[in-house]
Design an enzyme around this catalytic site. Sequence first.
Site, PDB file in Angstrom:
ATOM      1  N   ASP A 180     -10.193  -7.490   6.770  1.00  0.00           N
ATOM      2  CA  ASP A 180      -9.236  -6.458   6.316  1.00  0.00           C
ATOM      3  C   ASP A 180      -9.871  -5.627   5.189  1.00  0.00           C
ATOM      4  O   ASP A 180      -9.901  -4.399   5.296  1.00  0.00           O
ATOM      5  CB  ASP A 180      -7.908  -7.096   5.884  1.00  0.00           C
ATOM      6  CG  ASP A 180      -6.938  -6.029   5.406  1.00  0.00           C
ATOM      7  OD1 ASP A 180      -6.216  -5.466   6.241  1.00  0.00           O
ATOM      8  OD2 ASP A 180      -6.944  -5.724   4.193  1.00  0.00           O
ATOM      9  N   ILE A 209       0.829  -1.214   0.000  1.00  0.00           N
ATOM     10  CA  ILE A 209       0.000   0.000   0.000  1.00  0.00           C
ATOM     11  C   ILE A 209       0.861   1.260   0.000  1.00  0.00           C
ATOM     12  O   ILE A 209       0.476   2.284  -0.593  1.00  0.00           O
ATOM     13  CB  ILE A 209      -1.016   0.000   1.168  1.00  0.00           C
ATOM     14  CG1 ILE A 209      -2.136   0.995   0.893  1.00  0.00           C
ATOM     15  CG2 ILE A 209      -0.361   0.286   2.506  1.00  0.00           C
ATOM     16  CD1 ILE A 209      -2.943   0.711  -0.347  1.00  0.00           C
ATOM     17  N   LYS A 265      -5.496   1.800   7.860  1.00  0.00           N
ATOM     18  CA  LYS A 265      -6.614   1.040   8.420  1.00  0.00           C
ATOM     19  C   LYS A 265      -6.254  -0.441   8.412  1.00  0.00           C
ATOM     20  O   LYS A 265      -5.455  -0.849   7.578  1.00  0.00           O
ATOM     21  CB  LYS A 265      -7.919   1.286   7.661  1.00  0.00           C
ATOM     22  CG  LYS A 265      -7.856   1.105   6.136  1.00  0.00           C
ATOM     23  CD  LYS A 265      -7.473  -0.176   5.523  1.00  0.00           C
ATOM     24  CE  LYS A 265      -8.248  -1.407   5.824  1.00  0.00           C
ATOM     25  NZ  LYS A 265      -7.821  -2.532   4.916  1.00  0.00           N
ATOM     26  N   SER A 286      11.941   1.035   6.839  1.00  0.00           N
ATOM     27  CA  SER A 286      11.462  -0.288   6.444  1.00  0.00           C
ATOM     28  C   SER A 286      12.649  -1.230   6.518  1.00  0.00           C
ATOM     29  O   SER A 286      13.778  -0.830   6.233  1.00  0.00           O
ATOM     30  CB  SER A 286      10.930  -0.222   5.001  1.00  0.00           C
ATOM     31  OG  SER A 286       9.878  -1.119   4.789  1.00  0.00           O
ATOM     32  N   ARG A 287      12.383  -2.481   6.877  1.00  0.00           N
ATOM     33  CA  ARG A 287      13.503  -3.411   7.023  1.00  0.00           C
ATOM     34  C   ARG A 287      14.097  -3.759   5.672  1.00  0.00           C
ATOM     35  O   ARG A 287      15.300  -3.919   5.532  1.00  0.00           O
ATOM     36  CB  ARG A 287      13.034  -4.664   7.761  1.00  0.00           C
ATOM     37  CG  ARG A 287      12.553  -4.377   9.183  1.00  0.00           C
ATOM     38  CD  ARG A 287      11.722  -5.491   9.725  1.00  0.00           C
ATOM     39  NE  ARG A 287      10.654  -5.868   8.802  1.00  0.00           N
ATOM     40  CZ  ARG A 287       9.811  -6.867   8.989  1.00  0.00           C
ATOM     41  NH1 ARG A 287       9.890  -7.593  10.093  1.00  0.00           N
ATOM     42  NH2 ARG A 287       8.889  -7.144   8.096  1.00  0.00           N
TER      43      ARG A 287
HETATM   44  P1  NAP Z   1       2.466  -5.501   3.304  1.00  0.00           P
HETATM   45  O1  NAP Z   1       2.919  -5.101   1.962  1.00  0.00           O
HETATM   46  O2  NAP Z   1       2.457  -6.961   3.647  1.00  0.00           O
HETATM   47  O3  NAP Z   1       3.266  -4.789   4.482  1.00  0.00           O
HETATM   48  C1  NAP Z   1       3.789  -3.491   4.420  1.00  0.00           C
HETATM   49  C2  NAP Z   1       5.206  -3.483   4.959  1.00  0.00           C
HETATM   50  O4  NAP Z   1       5.198  -3.519   6.384  1.00  0.00           O
HETATM   51  C3  NAP Z   1       6.026  -4.689   4.556  1.00  0.00           C
HETATM   52  O5  NAP Z   1       6.520  -4.546   3.253  1.00  0.00           O
HETATM   53  C4  NAP Z   1       7.115  -4.730   5.596  1.00  0.00           C
HETATM   54  O6  NAP Z   1       8.204  -3.924   5.178  1.00  0.00           O
HETATM   55  C5  NAP Z   1       6.443  -4.088   6.815  1.00  0.00           C
HETATM   56  N1  NAP Z   1       6.161  -5.119   7.818  1.00  0.00           N
HETATM   57  C6  NAP Z   1       5.422  -6.231   7.647  1.00  0.00           C
HETATM   58  N2  NAP Z   1       5.399  -6.949   8.783  1.00  0.00           N
HETATM   59  C7  NAP Z   1       6.156  -6.276   9.670  1.00  0.00           C
HETATM   60  C8  NAP Z   1       6.530  -6.525  11.010  1.00  0.00           C
HETATM   61  N3  NAP Z   1       6.105  -7.603  11.663  1.00  0.00           N
HETATM   62  N4  NAP Z   1       7.322  -5.622  11.612  1.00  0.00           N
HETATM   63  C9  NAP Z   1       7.746  -4.542  10.966  1.00  0.00           C
HETATM   64  N5  NAP Z   1       7.446  -4.261   9.685  1.00  0.00           N
HETATM   65  C10 NAP Z   1       6.653  -5.126   9.048  1.00  0.00           C
HETATM   66  O7  NAP Z   1       0.986  -4.968   3.579  1.00  0.00           O
HETATM   67  P2  NAP Z   1       0.109  -3.882   2.799  1.00  0.00           P
HETATM   68  O8  NAP Z   1      -0.757  -4.553   1.803  1.00  0.00           O
HETATM   69  O9  NAP Z   1       0.940  -2.745   2.355  1.00  0.00           O
HETATM   70  O10 NAP Z   1      -0.868  -3.459   3.990  1.00  0.00           O
HETATM   71  C11 NAP Z   1      -0.430  -2.660   5.066  1.00  0.00           C
HETATM   72  C12 NAP Z   1      -1.627  -1.985   5.675  1.00  0.00           C
HETATM   73  O11 NAP Z   1      -2.289  -1.219   4.650  1.00  0.00           O
HETATM   74  C13 NAP Z   1      -2.669  -2.968   6.229  1.00  0.00           C
HETATM   75  O12 NAP Z   1      -3.198  -2.506   7.437  1.00  0.00           O
HETATM   76  C14 NAP Z   1      -3.738  -2.998   5.146  1.00  0.00           C
HETATM   77  O13 NAP Z   1      -5.026  -3.242   5.666  1.00  0.00           O
HETATM   78  C15 NAP Z   1      -3.651  -1.593   4.600  1.00  0.00           C
HETATM   79  N6  NAP Z   1      -4.124  -1.490   3.203  1.00  0.00           N
HETATM   80  C16 NAP Z   1      -3.718  -2.405   2.259  1.00  0.00           C
HETATM   81  C17 NAP Z   1      -4.251  -2.353   0.967  1.00  0.00           C
HETATM   82  C18 NAP Z   1      -3.863  -3.340  -0.114  1.00  0.00           C
HETATM   83  O14 NAP Z   1      -4.452  -3.297  -1.221  1.00  0.00           O
HETATM   84  N7  NAP Z   1      -2.913  -4.244   0.087  1.00  0.00           N
HETATM   85  C19 NAP Z   1      -5.171  -1.342   0.646  1.00  0.00           C
HETATM   86  C20 NAP Z   1      -5.509  -0.396   1.612  1.00  0.00           C
HETATM   87  C21 NAP Z   1      -4.983  -0.493   2.887  1.00  0.00           C
HETATM   88  P3  NAP Z   1       9.726  -4.367   5.507  1.00  0.00           P
HETATM   89  O15 NAP Z   1       9.793  -5.855   5.380  1.00  0.00           O
HETATM   90  O16 NAP Z   1      10.533  -3.628   4.487  1.00  0.00           O
HETATM   91  O17 NAP Z   1       9.947  -3.882   6.914  1.00  0.00           O
END
Ligand code: NAP
Length: 303
Positions: A165, A11, A87, A33-34
């Site tokens: 989610d 996101i 969110k 970010s890691r």
């Molecule tokens: P994601 O790509 O899986 O996670 C975002 C980043 O967070 C990862 O690339 C990772 O970066 C970091 N992360 C993950 N687990 C972690 C941990 N345990 N500790 C520290 N850093 C961690 O997820 P996403 O889809 O972007 O979603 C993130 C949020 O945005 C959620 O709450 C989701 O509901 C919301 N969202 C998502 C979407 C969608 O379409 N996917 C749409 C709207 C809102 P590093 O490994 O580089 O640290």
Amino acid sequence: MKVALVGIGKIALDQHVPAIAASPDWELAATVSRKGSVPGVPAFTDFAAFLAERPDVQVVSLCLPPVPRFDYAEAALLAGRHVMLEKPPGATLAEVHELERLARDRGLTLYATWHSRMAHAVAPAKAWLADKAVHEAHITWREDVRKWHPGQEWVFEPGGMGVFDPGINALSILTEILPQPIHLTKARLEFPANRQTPIAAQLAFTGNVTADFDWRQEGPQTWDIIVQTDRGELALRMGGNVLEIDGKPMAGENSIMGEYPALYARMAELVRKGESEVDLAPMVHVADALTLGERVTTAAFEF
Ligand code: NAP
């Protein structure tokens, strides 16, 4: 204003980076970010190091999944930074209340964002419903988890919320547009045999409101809310971006790309005014569903 993005994943790259780049209010001054980073932007891998080394960046936007987010939000507020939360705003309600307390005590802004509330047709839908009597409403929120969360194991781990989610986006719209509050009365949750969170849910609320969430829909995706009133039918389609009244298009635009620019404009306004915005109503319904819901085991799921 300078902002740091934390958690450079799907996101952050899909929506936050372009929204910040297009905004007159914001400069992307750092990432934390890691593994992830954004070309040309100073990158930190450790949040404590960022907080210590970049006092010039007064705002952080947390794009992590909900479970790890609290520790980052707490550290940011304790270090005097304003915080914007993706969110759902946390893994539990109580941790968000704690963040609210920390922000209030320090005079900092905490913004629990609901991107779907910024969809093009949500405000016109709310205005249309304001003087109507709602007889019933139904949400159909059916999408493909493999498309929107490719390989994201966290969505099926405790606190990942599973189909809630995306479902919480529908609930964020519903709680914004309905003229009267509702509460959950019944829920049926389908848990894959090998997973900790539901992949589908059927919900019933007071006021003849029902919802059907499913993460197994391939092909065309459905994000519709249909509301029957004393003076006609309102349909919000495309995740709140298109409004129809009695089948006729009335407002909106068939694009999700206005939502994050609107969130960043709102954050700029909140910081300037010294205010916070935290509405937990959508998350209360999810917590209630997970408390009250009947659990059904369904086929195992692999990405
Ligand atoms: P994601 O790509 O899986 O996670 C975002 C980043 O967070 C990862 O690339 C990772 O970066 C970091 N992360 C993950 N687990 C972690 C941990 N345990 N500790 C520290 N850093 C961690 O997820 P996403 O889809 O972007 O979603 C993130 C949020 O945005 C959620 O709450 C989701 O509901 C919301 N969202 C998502 C979407 C969608 O379409 N996917 C749409 C709207 C809102 P590093 O490994 O580089 O640290």
